[in-house]
Scaffold this active site. Sequence first.
Site, mmCIF file in Angstrom:
data_model
loop_
_atom_site.group_PDB
_atom_site.id
_atom_site.type_symbol
_atom_site.label_atom_id
_atom_site.label_comp_id
_atom_site.label_asym_id
_atom_site.label_seq_id
_atom_site.Cartn_x
_atom_site.Cartn_y
_atom_site.Cartn_z
ATOM 1 N N SER A 1 0.848 -1.202 0.000
ATOM 2 C CA SER A 1 0.000 0.000 0.000
ATOM 3 C C SER A 1 0.875 1.241 0.000
ATOM 4 O O SER A 1 2.111 1.162 0.115
ATOM 5 C CB SER A 1 -0.937 0.017 1.224
ATOM 6 O OG SER A 1 -0.185 0.173 2.422
ATOM 7 N N SER B 1 12.303 10.323 6.901
ATOM 8 C CA SER B 1 11.282 11.350 7.122
ATOM 9 C C SER B 1 11.954 12.642 7.536
ATOM 10 O O SER B 1 12.991 12.628 8.214
ATOM 11 C CB SER B 1 10.317 10.901 8.223
ATOM 12 O OG SER B 1 9.526 11.982 8.670
ATOM 13 N N TYR C 1 9.617 7.579 16.448
ATOM 14 C CA TYR C 1 9.683 7.425 14.993
ATOM 15 C C TYR C 1 10.748 8.351 14.402
ATOM 16 O O TYR C 1 11.559 7.934 13.559
ATOM 17 C CB TYR C 1 8.310 7.744 14.408
ATOM 18 C CG TYR C 1 8.204 7.666 12.903
ATOM 19 C CD1 TYR C 1 8.010 6.447 12.255
ATOM 20 C CD2 TYR C 1 8.253 8.823 12.124
ATOM 21 C CE1 TYR C 1 7.884 6.377 10.875
ATOM 22 C CE2 TYR C 1 8.124 8.763 10.745
ATOM 23 C CZ TYR C 1 7.938 7.537 10.125
ATOM 24 O OH TYR C 1 7.815 7.484 8.755
ATOM 25 N N LYS D 1 14.173 7.476 12.343
ATOM 26 C CA LYS D 1 14.472 8.036 11.028
ATOM 27 C C LYS D 1 15.827 8.736 11.005
ATOM 28 O O LYS D 1 16.520 8.736 9.985
ATOM 29 C CB LYS D 1 13.343 8.970 10.590
ATOM 30 C CG LYS D 1 12.008 8.249 10.379
ATOM 31 C CD LYS D 1 12.146 7.173 9.310
ATOM 32 C CE LYS D 1 10.949 6.293 9.145
ATOM 33 N NZ LYS D 1 11.063 5.335 8.046
ATOM 34 N N THR E 1 -1.404 8.611 2.819
ATOM 35 C CA THR E 1 -1.263 7.159 2.777
ATOM 36 C C THR E 1 -2.077 6.524 3.904
ATOM 37 O O THR E 1 -2.393 7.189 4.901
ATOM 38 C CB THR E 1 0.210 6.744 2.945
ATOM 39 O OG1 THR E 1 0.640 7.107 4.263
ATOM 40 C CG2 THR E 1 1.104 7.422 1.911
ATOM 41 N N ILE F 1 3.103 4.534 -0.408
ATOM 42 C CA ILE F 1 4.251 4.915 -1.225
ATOM 43 C C ILE F 1 4.976 3.689 -1.776
ATOM 44 O O ILE F 1 5.467 3.699 -2.906
ATOM 45 C CB ILE F 1 5.196 5.809 -0.396
ATOM 46 C CG1 ILE F 1 4.531 7.168 -0.151
ATOM 47 C CG2 ILE F 1 6.539 5.993 -1.081
ATOM 48 C CD1 ILE F 1 5.261 8.019 0.871
#
Length: 322
Positions: free
Chosen positions: A50, A175, A201, A205, A234, A52
């Site tokens: 799903s 990100s 997160y 990254k 997304t 990107i």
Amino acid sequence: MSWYRNAVWFVKGLREYTRGGYESASKHFNPADVEVDVSGRSFLVTGANSGIGKATAKEIARRGGTVHLVCRNKERAEVAKEEIVAETGNQNIFLHVVDISNPKEIWKFAEKFRNEHKLSVLINNAGCMVNNRELTEDGLEKNFATNTLGTYIMTTALLPLLEKEADARVITVSSGGMLVQKLNISDLQLGNGPFDGTMVYAQNKRQQVVLTEQWAKAHRNIHFSVMHPGWADTPAVRSSMPDFYERMKNSLRTEAQGADTILWLAVSAEATKLPSGLFFQDRQPVPTHLPLASTRSPPEDEEKLMELLEELSQKFKSTSPG
């Protein structure tokens, strides 16, 4: 200074990371860069069922590449594969069911893949943002297990295959959130203090950026890059960041716009004219630190990250089925 970093990042994002930022940047793109035939080349995309990842896989398939979809959910992955084959007419689409948060599964997959396939380009797209502290069956914090350790093992395990190929590439989807984080090697799984899924997160990254820079130094005949896709609409953004999605939904990029730079890094000749190890946004290398943000780390911390991940990854390799 955390308030400053967050504020600067968000204001920057409002301007550059949205659909308007993409539309502005794309005026300077050369369409010919990605109008290439990649028949005979093999691409592996993690998290490809799903968002990107699927958009990237679809565009590579349109250009004739052999595409390996690595996905956690078999049912959704099969639907994605059927869609890609139907839309592109490319039959060379292969599905592998692997949970990127499970290091033993990754080692097992990679060992089998190395014996059966060739690989030109690895695209580390799979990721997660779990907002509450959650442990995997191996006792690993879920975000770290997926975003950092999973990316590390997948790449490390497939490097011998990539080393055999001409024009081999590794692209990791990071990100812009990493701009607010300084590498923290003292608490990789963030078990100390309050748990903020968004910042965890972002730390993961940042770790991916460091990994890319370190791999680029160590493996000169492979082109490594890491990139920010911008803020795209997304399923992952809708589920992990519902408040952000509601606030920004009218300004978010499409999945294809988010995938554009991944595709460019994966197939264009122009990408590899630039040095290995850079961080990209909208087909351009961009800084990995904001001015005045104090997010730079000493080289020894970055080297220590690699040592810690190697040590941890080997623990799971030794217990994986041979």
